[in-house]
Design a protein around this motif. Structure first.
Motif, PDB file in Angstrom:
ATOM      1  N   THR A 175       6.628   2.266  -2.005  1.00  0.00           N
ATOM      2  CA  THR A 175       5.465   2.617  -2.828  1.00  0.00           C
ATOM      3  C   THR A 175       5.227   4.119  -2.820  1.00  0.00           C
ATOM      4  O   THR A 175       4.988   4.734  -3.870  1.00  0.00           O
ATOM      5  CB  THR A 175       4.209   1.881  -2.336  1.00  0.00           C
ATOM      6  OG1 THR A 175       4.458   0.472  -2.326  1.00  0.00           O
ATOM      7  CG2 THR A 175       3.027   2.163  -3.233  1.00  0.00           C
ATOM      8  N   LYS A 210      -0.169  -7.984  -3.720  1.00  0.00           N
ATOM      9  CA  LYS A 210       0.847  -8.443  -2.777  1.00  0.00           C
ATOM     10  C   LYS A 210       1.415  -9.810  -3.129  1.00  0.00           C
ATOM     11  O   LYS A 210       2.551 -10.123  -2.785  1.00  0.00           O
ATOM     12  CB  LYS A 210       0.271  -8.458  -1.364  1.00  0.00           C
ATOM     13  CG  LYS A 210      -0.120  -7.071  -0.848  1.00  0.00           C
ATOM     14  CD  LYS A 210      -0.597  -7.130   0.583  1.00  0.00           C
ATOM     15  CE  LYS A 210      -0.966  -5.740   1.084  1.00  0.00           C
ATOM     16  NZ  LYS A 210      -1.410  -5.752   2.495  1.00  0.00           N
ATOM     17  N   TRP A 259      -6.389   8.164  -5.191  1.00  0.00           N
ATOM     18  CA  TRP A 259      -5.930   7.559  -3.938  1.00  0.00           C
ATOM     19  C   TRP A 259      -6.613   8.245  -2.767  1.00  0.00           C
ATOM     20  O   TRP A 259      -6.467   9.447  -2.564  1.00  0.00           O
ATOM     21  CB  TRP A 259      -4.412   7.675  -3.802  1.00  0.00           C
ATOM     22  CG  TRP A 259      -3.892   6.963  -2.567  1.00  0.00           C
ATOM     23  CD1 TRP A 259      -3.990   5.635  -2.301  1.00  0.00           C
ATOM     24  CD2 TRP A 259      -3.226   7.558  -1.452  1.00  0.00           C
ATOM     25  NE1 TRP A 259      -3.413   5.350  -1.074  1.00  0.00           N
ATOM     26  CE2 TRP A 259      -2.939   6.514  -0.534  1.00  0.00           C
ATOM     27  CE3 TRP A 259      -2.835   8.858  -1.123  1.00  0.00           C
ATOM     28  CZ2 TRP A 259      -2.275   6.747   0.677  1.00  0.00           C
ATOM     29  CZ3 TRP A 259      -2.177   9.079   0.084  1.00  0.00           C
ATOM     30  CH2 TRP A 259      -1.909   8.033   0.966  1.00  0.00           C
ATOM     31  N   THR A 299      -6.413   4.962   1.690  1.00  0.00           N
ATOM     32  CA  THR A 299      -6.491   3.570   2.147  1.00  0.00           C
ATOM     33  C   THR A 299      -6.716   2.578   1.018  1.00  0.00           C
ATOM     34  O   THR A 299      -6.510   1.379   1.204  1.00  0.00           O
ATOM     35  CB  THR A 299      -7.636   3.395   3.168  1.00  0.00           C
ATOM     36  OG1 THR A 299      -8.868   3.806   2.556  1.00  0.00           O
ATOM     37  CG2 THR A 299      -7.386   4.227   4.419  1.00  0.00           C
ATOM     38  N   ASN A 300      -7.137   3.049  -0.154  1.00  0.00           N
ATOM     39  CA  ASN A 300      -7.495   2.106  -1.229  1.00  0.00           C
ATOM     40  C   ASN A 300      -6.260   1.536  -1.917  1.00  0.00           C
ATOM     41  O   ASN A 300      -5.138   2.022  -1.733  1.00  0.00           O
ATOM     42  CB  ASN A 300      -8.412   2.775  -2.248  1.00  0.00           C
ATOM     43  CG  ASN A 300      -7.786   3.981  -2.895  1.00  0.00           C
ATOM     44  OD1 ASN A 300      -7.110   4.778  -2.254  1.00  0.00           O
ATOM     45  ND2 ASN A 300      -7.993   4.126  -4.188  1.00  0.00           N
ATOM     46  N   LEU A 301      -6.483   0.509  -2.730  1.00  0.00           N
ATOM     47  CA  LEU A 301      -5.387  -0.238  -3.334  1.00  0.00           C
ATOM     48  C   LEU A 301      -5.228   0.022  -4.827  1.00  0.00           C
ATOM     49  O   LEU A 301      -4.519  -0.710  -5.510  1.00  0.00           O
ATOM     50  CB  LEU A 301      -5.597  -1.739  -3.093  1.00  0.00           C
ATOM     51  CG  LEU A 301      -5.721  -2.164  -1.629  1.00  0.00           C
ATOM     52  CD1 LEU A 301      -5.887  -3.674  -1.528  1.00  0.00           C
ATOM     53  CD2 LEU A 301      -4.528  -1.711  -0.810  1.00  0.00           C
ATOM     54  N   GLN A 308      -2.037  -0.709  -9.241  1.00  0.00           N
ATOM     55  CA  GLN A 308      -2.811  -1.485  -8.282  1.00  0.00           C
ATOM     56  C   GLN A 308      -1.875  -2.264  -7.372  1.00  0.00           C
ATOM     57  O   GLN A 308      -0.779  -2.656  -7.773  1.00  0.00           O
ATOM     58  CB  GLN A 308      -3.774  -2.446  -8.986  1.00  0.00           C
ATOM     59  CG  GLN A 308      -3.128  -3.458  -9.900  1.00  0.00           C
ATOM     60  CD  GLN A 308      -4.141  -4.342 -10.613  1.00  0.00           C
ATOM     61  OE1 GLN A 308      -4.886  -5.067  -9.973  1.00  0.00           O
ATOM     62  NE2 GLN A 308      -4.182  -4.248 -11.927  1.00  0.00           N
ATOM     63  N   VAL A 309      -2.301  -2.452  -6.129  1.00  0.00           N
ATOM     64  CA  VAL A 309      -1.512  -3.222  -5.174  1.00  0.00           C
ATOM     65  C   VAL A 309      -1.831  -4.699  -5.354  1.00  0.00           C
ATOM     66  O   VAL A 309      -2.988  -5.114  -5.241  1.00  0.00           O
ATOM     67  CB  VAL A 309      -1.815  -2.790  -3.732  1.00  0.00           C
ATOM     68  CG1 VAL A 309      -1.019  -3.653  -2.739  1.00  0.00           C
ATOM     69  CG2 VAL A 309      -1.498  -1.317  -3.529  1.00  0.00           C
ATOM     70  N   GLU A 311       0.825  -1.200   0.000  1.00  0.00           N
ATOM     71  CA  GLU A 311       0.000   0.000   0.000  1.00  0.00           C
ATOM     72  C   GLU A 311       0.865   1.259   0.000  1.00  0.00           C
ATOM     73  O   GLU A 311       2.022   1.235   0.406  1.00  0.00           O
ATOM     74  CB  GLU A 311      -0.899   0.025   1.248  1.00  0.00           C
ATOM     75  CG  GLU A 311      -1.885  -1.110   1.343  1.00  0.00           C
ATOM     76  CD  GLU A 311      -1.350  -2.299   2.113  1.00  0.00           C
ATOM     77  OE1 GLU A 311      -0.109  -2.478   2.143  1.00  0.00           O
ATOM     78  OE2 GLU A 311      -2.173  -3.060   2.662  1.00  0.00           O
TER      79      GLU A 311
END
Length: 538
Positions: A55, A248, A216, A219-221, A245-246, A42
């Motif tokens: 990031t 992981k 953004w 908190t969003n991904l 986009q996150v 994030e």
């Protein structure tokens, strides 16, 4: 009538075909101006004074621009400034700012924006993770560490578009340093409006770089880098948008790439072997180092012979080939292809040579001496790592190699979350800690004076080392060759004489990239991508 009737649908068809052609052309053009990428974590902030994660750094480097930026060859060039003059003693730099540089809200970028931002970052009240970056600036260290008046920082607006920067001592790497995100300006009016909320979402910040951040919420991904219409060199920016986009999980990101839903994603080391034959696979060396740091306050690891034995008793070549699948062995604390002598052009690592290599004969000799001095035949140590899969694998590899090669040694591995690992090292709750570290600017001193070594200032007592670093920063600051020699001598003391820390490997970055992406640029320090010069082929 019939003829006329037939003409109408033909005309309609022609119009429809033309419309479809325009639509397809627009769709194709949009596709060729939009890049889709993934990051692994994030974003934390869009405030250059407060970031500490990769990031956020990538977003900041694409949305803000300081006095310098990195060109397509990763060399620092003037950006927010059009001209700079340097005093004869090389302590005072006068920057003449671009008058066509604007913030994304239309405000001009002025000298006071730099003064405000730099003072904010170095101020103890901000508690910036990057305040130490200002130590080369006059009074930077005194402000950040001792709470001196922030107004004494060596930065001054001499006019609306004229900025004066004063250093503590001459340094050769100032352009690289000032190209970093902590030295970006901030629009004081906007930053003060939001206060601590500045940069907590895309809408609570303004930008002066090639892109603005959109979408953004804090908190969003998912978010986007959108071409900045107010950027002075917008004609040089080919991309209209970068959708981020996150993701992981590396396996998920790789599958998205293979189904053309991503143009770019980085690969963690455990997936390199799996995807190295995939179309679009790339790898490159980066100045990331893996290292072992020792707790010299403890009896065992406080013994220099123990440290020298541990530093030379593991096969580095096998580590990078069979465990990490990337990178190269590292026999000094400063990586290869990172810093070059300004006078000779020589790579520091090649000039300095090997310091601590894989050498079983020497390791066993030092181990025998260590056991003699400690009066023990059986010794147990613990290696502390973070709980990432890569760190755990390196820790287990070191455990296996050291136990196999040093008779009477038992090695335990403790893997815990990174935040806990950092707390443990801060509190001296470790024997040996394995970690990785990346530089802030391209100069050997960045590794020699820091390099991720814990309790360095307090526990490393070799005064000759500190004198050499001081000479490199003062007496020899403008003599490249003598400075180089002083740095090499200091590294020999740190590693060969005292083994205060032990180099393990130099990292590599592996990633998947769509063939249509051209002029793709990764930061000279690794991992962060610059999109200013990126293009997409038809």
């Amino acid at each position: 009538m019939k003829k006329k009737y037939l003409a109408l649908p033909l005309l309609a068809t022609a119009v429809l075909l033309a419309a479809c052609g325009k639509t397809n052309q627009a769709t194709s053009q949009a596709k060729n101006e939009t890049l889709t990428t993934a990051v692994t974590a994030e974003m934390a902030t869009l405030d250059p004074s407060r970031y500490s994660d990769t990031t956020s750094l990538e977003a900041l480097q694409n949305a803000y621009e300081g006095l310098y930026r990195f060109d397509k060859n990763n060399k620092p060039v003037l950006a927010g400034a059009k001209k700079v003059t340097i005093s004869k003693d090389k302590l005072t730099y006068t920057f003449y700012l671009r008058k066509d540089a604007k913030w994304s809200n239309g405000d001009p970028v002025i000298a006071n924006d730099y003064v405000y931002a730099w003072r904010k970052t170095v101020d103890q009240k901000t508690a910036s993770p990057n305040s130490q970056r200002f130590e080369p600036i006059k009074n930077g260290k005194q402000i950040a560490k001792e709470g001196a008046d922030v107004n004494s920082l060596g930065v001054k607006a001499l006019g609306k578009y004229k900025l004066e920067v004063t250093l503590e001592s001459p340094i050769s790497y100032l352009p690289e340093l000032l190209a970093g995100a902590p030295f970006a300006p901030q629009d004081q009016k906007v930053a003060e409006k939001y206060g601590k909320e500045y940069g907590t979402s895309a809408k609570k910040a303004v930008y002066n770089g090639p892109f603005v951040i959109d979408g953004w919420t804090g908190t969003n991904l998912k978010w986007s880098y959108v071409k900045n219409k107010n950027y002075y060199a917008k004609k040089d920016v080919a991309l209209k948008k970068v959708n981020v986009q996150v993701v992981k999980d590396t396996s998920t990101a790789a599958k998205l790439f293979q189904t053309n839903k991503l143009d770019y994603t980085a690969l963690s080391n455990e997936y390199i072997h799996q995807y190295k034959s995939t179309k679009g696979y790339h790898t490159r060396a980066i100045p990331l180092i893996g290292y072992m740091s020792f707790n010299t306050q403890r009896e065992t690891t406080g013994n220099v012979h123990v440290r020298k034995a541990l530093a030379q008793a593991f096969n580095k070549e096998l580590l990078v080939k069979k465990v990490l699948y990337a990178g190269q062995p590292l026999n000094g604390i400063v990586p290869q292809d990172f810093a070059f002598n300004a006078s000779t052009g020589h790579d520091y690592r090649k000039d300095a040579g090997d310091m601590l290599t894989y050498n079983l004969k020497n390791a066993k000799k030092e181990w025998a001496e260590a056991k003699k001095e400690l009066g023990k035949d059986q010794i147990t140590i613990e290696i502390l790592t973070s709980d990432t899969s890569e760190s755990k694998r390196v820790g287990e590899y070191l455990q296996s190699q050291l136990e196999e090669n040093l008779a009477g040694l038992t090695v335990k591995v403790r893997s815990i979350p990174l935040k806990s690992r950092l707390n443990s090292t801060t509190n001296y709750d470790f024997d040996v800690v394995y970690g990785t570290w990346q530089p802030d600017f391209a100069d050997p001193i960045n590794f020699l004076s820091d390099g991720g070594q814990y309790h360095f200032d307090d526990d490393y007592k070799n005064q000759e080392f500190w004198d050499l670093l001081n000479q490199a920063s003062t007496t020899y600051a403008t003599d490249n060759n003598k400075r180089w020699d002083a740095l090499i001598k200091s590294e020999k003391l740190l590693l060969k004489d005292d083994a205060f820390t032990a180099p393990v490997y130099q990292g590599a970055m592996a990633y998947l990239l769509n063939d249509r992406v051209k002029d793709f640029q990764i930061s000279p320090y690794g991992t962060v991508v610059f999109y200013r010069n990126t293009k997409l082929a038809e």
